[in-house]
Design a protein around this motif. Structure first.
Motif: not given
Lengths: 423, 423
Positions: A199, A201, A220-221, A224, A397-398, B201, B205-206, B220-221, B224, B226-228
């Motif tokens: 957490r 972040r 992963v789950e 943050t 992938k990211l 998830r 993918d993103v 973001v918070e 699950t 992946p985030v940009i």
């Protein structure tokens, strides 16, 4: 973005805040300073071998007391020889190219602005691992080389060893004139410390979990902090109708049995129906000889009565990490691809074929970190790929996909230079 | 990894599963097929303008009925001219270089294996946005060009427009022979649909959230997937002791006032104490003339009695997005860097200086997506950087940092080719 360590009452967040401050000091230092610290670490590991071995003896004694198997105790054990080898690995990292400052992209824009995209350290890298204590040194060396501060969270079974190793690393780093806080152990035992790390972040830039599937799933789950998922490998070998049978046997046995406990070992073999009659009996013989138990579909069971255990969906999904393999006959290449796409963890898939068209179609349709054509799945590895080192194998992938070397421990920033340019 | 759409009872997950299947079909298609679909989209947007305008009229009527300001209604409005411009943007995307298949790295390993790292589509890209309906077409065009399926989640205020636009896009894609499910609207209104998307998830993918800070923080918070992270811009202009004052004024006013509502507009100006006496009065005059309200520290208040509102920590932290600027005098460059590191969102920081040493130190120490030397902060933009298009500006360090073009919508995979190689 940064926060002062004073404002964090939790020991884990205070540690992360100190790492963040140290990372800011480390990032602009030139390669010679970082390499100097790495050489000091290598020397200190050798000079303080007795201390490390003594701490390690506590861990191994504890492990034996709770009935840990001798093979696991051996993985935990540090000897003077093993410590010397770890120090040599650190010296090798010194010789690798410096990723920091590399110009990734550059041009002069039409308006005369000079644009440069350059590699910069990520900042603070958190590594959560269950493996042998050598990972403590390896991970710290790769992070330091790439200009990052590192937060290390090893397994509790190696706690004394990791504590001793990190003390040696910090002393060496400080002796070389760098802030000791670029290398820190995450304080506290138990899951709570990991949860706090996940957490953090804004203080931690990336978390890299290395270890079992359940650890990785949890991170992963729940995290943050951005995560790079590593290491789960449900890898496949597809033997095409146009395969050379001897080559296919050799690649299959090597992929499965050369070292079954690692993520790039094969877990399923798929065979084109057109070559099954010729291939299955020889494959069963070769696999059995290598000590491998086959869990097969009806065609495989028929080819080896009494030799082949019946396979279920669970077998297609399983990363055995043992001398077991799932086996299936498929009507054609597209069916092989469909099976792989359904069940793979996206790590490595191999095709054995003499057909250029089949190789091309397989590499186009399979969507995994690595597709091997007429080569063993076992080559997916930073060392084998010539990266000189590996912090893990990303199956996401990211950011990074496949074996991650030093460049994958960096981000970039743009520098725009003008003479008073405005829009 | 893939799951059949039949097994997903939730409409959102079923949509994502269909996107995943469509993405697998799209990924191996050559550029000509993807470009053909894009040209069909451009033609269809123009041909079906009436339908789109009619749907848009529902949204604008609704917006006016709930008392939305005319400037926001204008942002929502689609006219035949605006639709023609959107279609032209799609035609421009067709002309951009294809990122898919680019060989990023390649070598022959010592054992003779050929190693190639090539760009591949990410797969399924989810975009959550609050902006004008043109984003629906832009985002879809960039995803399609880079071989990705896209899940679009626009604001509820543009629901009728987005529904009409996506229908046009899907018909055009299908007419060009591609699976229509590469472009889909996320079904359902309200936050629940977004929440489901964030937990998809393995199917998505993103996720790229574009919009306000609170939307981005939520994604973001809670995600699950992946985030940009994109777009928050608390940008700074630092006027060094060695700055040319005219240049500094011009860069400051341009950075702040040329378009205050965007993320690369400046929000704080920092001035070296050694140039403050000369600079502050002229800056106050220029900023006031441009309609900018200054929120300053004691030095700024003293320089402009009655002109300068007193600044608090909240001002240093605020992304005004308006004709307001925070202003502070700092003792030296390092103090400017410390202020920036503490308060920045990591988007863009500019230095104005004639000193090579100052420029070099500032670019080394500032850790943001973009550092501008003697140039306006307003240049941080995919179009300005020559990328030809932009899906957003990443303010995170992982995967992409700064303006994101087509390459940032891709991942990579390794192809390893041998002649029966084993370890």
């Amino acid at each position: 973005m940064t926060s002062s360590s004073a404002s964090h009452s939790s020991p884990v967040l205070a540690t992360a805040a100190r790492a963040r401050e140290a990372a800011a000091l480390l990032a602009p230092l030139p390669r010679t300073d970082r390499d100097g610290a790495l050489l000091a670490i290598a020397d200190a590991l050798v000079a303080r071998t007795d201390e490390i071995v003594a701490a390690n003896a506590e861990d191994t004694a504890k492990a034996r007391a709770v009935g840990t198997s001798e093979s696991l105790v051996d993985r935990l054990t540090l000897t003077p020889e093993r410590i010397a080898a770890i120090a040599d690995d650190v010296r090798h990292v010194v010789t690798l190219p410096d990723p920091v400052g590399e110009v990734v992209r550059g041009s002069t824009l039409p308006n005369g602005l000079d644009l440069r995209q350059i590699r910069v350290p990520l900042g603070v890298v958190g590594i959560i691992y269950e493996a042998r204590p050598n990972v403590t040194v390896d991970a710290a060396a790769l992070c330091l080389k790439s200009g990052n501060a590192v937060l290390l969270r090893g397994s509790s079974s190696a706690y004394a060893s990791n504590t001793a190793l990190v003390m040696v690393l910090r002393d060496a780093v400080a002796g070389a004139g760098l802030p000791a806080d670029v290398v820190q152990l995450v304080p506290g035992e138990g899951r709570d410390a990991v949860r706090e790390l996940m957490r953090a972040r804004g203080l931690v830039d990336v978390l890299i979990p290395r270890g079992g599937a359940s650890l990785i799933r949890t991170v992963v789950e729940e995290s943050t902090v951005p995560v790079i998922e590593t290491g789960t490998g449900n890898c496949h070998v597809y033997v095409d109708e146009a395969a050379d049978i001897d080559m296919a046997l050799s690649i299959l046995v090597n992929s499965k049995a050369q070292r079954p406990s690692v993520c790039n070992a094969a877990e399923t073999v798929l065979v084109h129906a057109g070559i099954a009659d010729a291939f299955l009996p020889r494959a069963l013989e070769a696999l059995t000889q290598a000590g491998v138990i086959v869990h097969g579909d009806a065609a495989w069971q028929q080819a080896g009565p009494g030799l082949v255990a019946p396979a279920t969906d669970e077998d297609w999904a399983t990363e055995y990490l043992s001398y077991d393999i799932a086996a299936v006959v498929v009507p054609d290449l597209d069916a092989a691809v469909a099976h792989i796409r359904r069940w793979t963890s996206g790590h490595t898939e191999a095709i054995v074929t003499g057909s250029q068209a089949a190789a091309r179609r397989f590499t186009q349709l399979v969507d995994s970190t690595t597709v091997a054509v007429n080569a063993s799945t076992r080559f997916t590895d930073g060392g084998q790929f010539g990266f000189g080192a590996e912090i893990g194998i990303s199956t996401q992938k990211l950011h990074a996909r496949g074996p991650m070397g030093l460049p994958e421990l960096t981000s970039t920033k743009y520098i725009v230079t003008g003479d008073g340019h405005t829009r």
